[in-house]
Write a protein that holds these residues in place. Structure first.
Motif, PDB file in Angstrom:
ATOM      1  N   TYR A  86      -2.193 -33.662  24.185  1.00  0.00           N
ATOM      2  CA  TYR A  86      -2.977 -33.712  22.938  1.00  0.00           C
ATOM      3  C   TYR A  86      -2.091 -34.089  21.744  1.00  0.00           C
ATOM      4  N   LEU A  87      -0.906 -33.497  21.660  1.00  0.00           N
ATOM      5  CA  LEU A  87      -0.022 -33.787  20.519  1.00  0.00           C
ATOM      6  C   LEU A  87       0.890 -34.981  20.781  1.00  0.00           C
ATOM      7  N   THR A 122       7.245 -29.146  24.061  1.00  0.00           N
ATOM      8  CA  THR A 122       5.922 -28.517  23.903  1.00  0.00           C
ATOM      9  C   THR A 122       6.073 -27.004  23.921  1.00  0.00           C
ATOM     10  N   LEU A 167      -5.253 -19.553  21.435  1.00  0.00           N
ATOM     11  CA  LEU A 167      -5.053 -20.177  20.114  1.00  0.00           C
ATOM     12  C   LEU A 167      -5.562 -19.270  18.997  1.00  0.00           C
ATOM     13  N   LEU A 209      -1.476 -29.313  25.785  1.00  0.00           N
ATOM     14  CA  LEU A 209      -0.965 -29.461  24.418  1.00  0.00           C
ATOM     15  C   LEU A 209      -0.031 -30.671  24.317  1.00  0.00           C
ATOM     16  N   HIS A 260       1.369 -30.195  12.943  1.00  0.00           N
ATOM     17  CA  HIS A 260       0.728 -29.906  14.237  1.00  0.00           C
ATOM     18  C   HIS A 260      -0.224 -28.718  14.149  1.00  0.00           C
ATOM     19  N   TYR A 313      -8.236 -28.503  17.625  1.00  0.00           N
ATOM     20  CA  TYR A 313      -8.404 -28.326  19.075  1.00  0.00           C
ATOM     21  C   TYR A 313      -9.223 -27.065  19.346  1.00  0.00           C
ATOM     22  N   LYS A 314      -8.862 -25.982  18.662  1.00  0.00           N
ATOM     23  CA  LYS A 314      -9.556 -24.712  18.859  1.00  0.00           C
ATOM     24  C   LYS A 314     -11.029 -24.832  18.447  1.00  0.00           C
ATOM     25  N   ILE A 329      -3.849 -28.380  15.993  1.00  0.00           N
ATOM     26  CA  ILE A 329      -4.164 -27.326  16.961  1.00  0.00           C
ATOM     27  C   ILE A 329      -5.412 -26.553  16.518  1.00  0.00           C
TER      28      ILE A 329
END
Ligand SMILES: [Zn+2]
Length: 321
Positions: free
Chosen positions: A290-291, A299, A321, A287, A267, A274-275, A271
């Protein structure tokens, strides 16, 4: 002595994330892939400089790689490698290009002669580019209170399959191959009057520190640039073995439905993407979706395990993040 390590540009990192997250059948994927190819090629060329920079004739150089600075007129300029000495500095610009290359000084163009034809490909104007960098660096030195210094520069051809044709003495002064870089730096070093010390050791280190402090990483917004919408992206954890997404979470590990690979921390990469692509903060709900996690409490466990700072309380809480 290396004072600033080479790093990937934000633009390259966002393109790497884009290659993972934009679906291959998206209409923008081909141009994304093409631009990614150019950027990673360029980065390879810069890395090829590093090996030869370990053979410097003069150990006194402070070396700063991947610098991006703002000149007094608000224009940014990038330097692949900057070498600092008490008497002068040297800008190195890497060109990772293969084939028969010709620097056409009358047309201000770098040309690549295509094999088996009379055609040439235009590859920009690195000589004017590096002379602009010298000018901008001298403006920068003045603005930041450092004395005017001689600024030398070299275009370094870093591809093993590059050949220079139709060279002139003027071109060989400005361009070299990476294998010959230590010799050329030695020549530059010998031509600088040694008595003309412009920076004391203390000021030299101060210059290096100021350059690092003023270094401004680029910030590239990939989704805007390519007009890709957030909901078009591949979400979820991507399998490190086979690139299948999403991996599913079970008993605290991520498992791949296609190749049965599993991972505890896959993960983290998701992430990071994502950032790079979406934003620097995230809520529990974002999150979770997204995950593709089953619940807010799971989460929350991930958010806590990453030790992220946050602001706001309960439903409005956003994690940095
Ligand atoms: Zn897999």
């Amino acid at each position: 002595m290396i004072k600033k390590k080479r790093e990937k540009s934000h633009k390259l990192m966002t393109h790497e994330a884009g290659m993972r997250r934009v679906p291959k059948n998206h209409p923008k994927y081909p141009i994304l892939e093409q631009e990614y190819g150019k950027l990673s090629y360029g980065h390879k060329g810069e890395e090829a400089l590093d090996y030869f920079l370990t053979f410097l004739p003069n150990d006194n150089y402070l070396i700063l790689n991947s610098l991006r600075l703002e000149d007094p007129k608000g224009r940014y300029f990038q330097i692949d490698s900057l070498l600092l000495a008490p008497t002068h500095c040297i800008i190195l610009d890497s060109k990772f290009m293969s084939g028969k290359l010709e620097f056409d000084e009358s047309a201000n163009q770098l040309l690549r002669h295509l094999p088996g034809s009379a055609d040439v490909e235009k590859l920009g104007d690195p000589i004017s580019q590096i002379s602009r960098q010298r000018h901008q660096l001298s403006l920068w030195l003045e603005k930041n209170g450092f004395p005017p210094m001689p600024i030398a520069s070299l275009i370094v051809l870093t591809h093993n399959n590059a050949a220079l044709i139709k060279t002139t003495p003027s071109i060989t002064r400005k361009v070299t191959f990476h294998t010959n870089l230590p010799n050329r730096l030695k020549e530059i070093d010998e031509n600088i009057p040694k008595r003309n010390i412009l920076l004391s050791n203390k000021d030299l280190y101060k210059l290096s520190r100021t350059l690092i402090k003023k270094h401004t990483p680029d910030h590239f917004q990939l989704l805007n640039h390519y007009n890709v919408a957030f909901n078009e992206l591949i979400t979820g954890v991507i399998c490190v073995k086979c690139s299948y997404a999403p991996m599913l979470r079970g008993r605290g590990v991520w498992g791949c439905l296609r190749c049965s690979a599993y991972s505890k921390d896959a993960h983290i990469e998701a992430i990071r993407d994502y950032k790079l692509l979406i934003g620097e903060t995230i809520s529990n709900k974002e999150l979770r979706s997204y995950l593709k996690l089953p619940s807010a409490s799971i989460t929350s466990k991930y958010l806590v395990s990453m030790g992220l700072k946050f602001e706001g309380s309960f439903k409005n809480r956003r994690y940095f993040l």
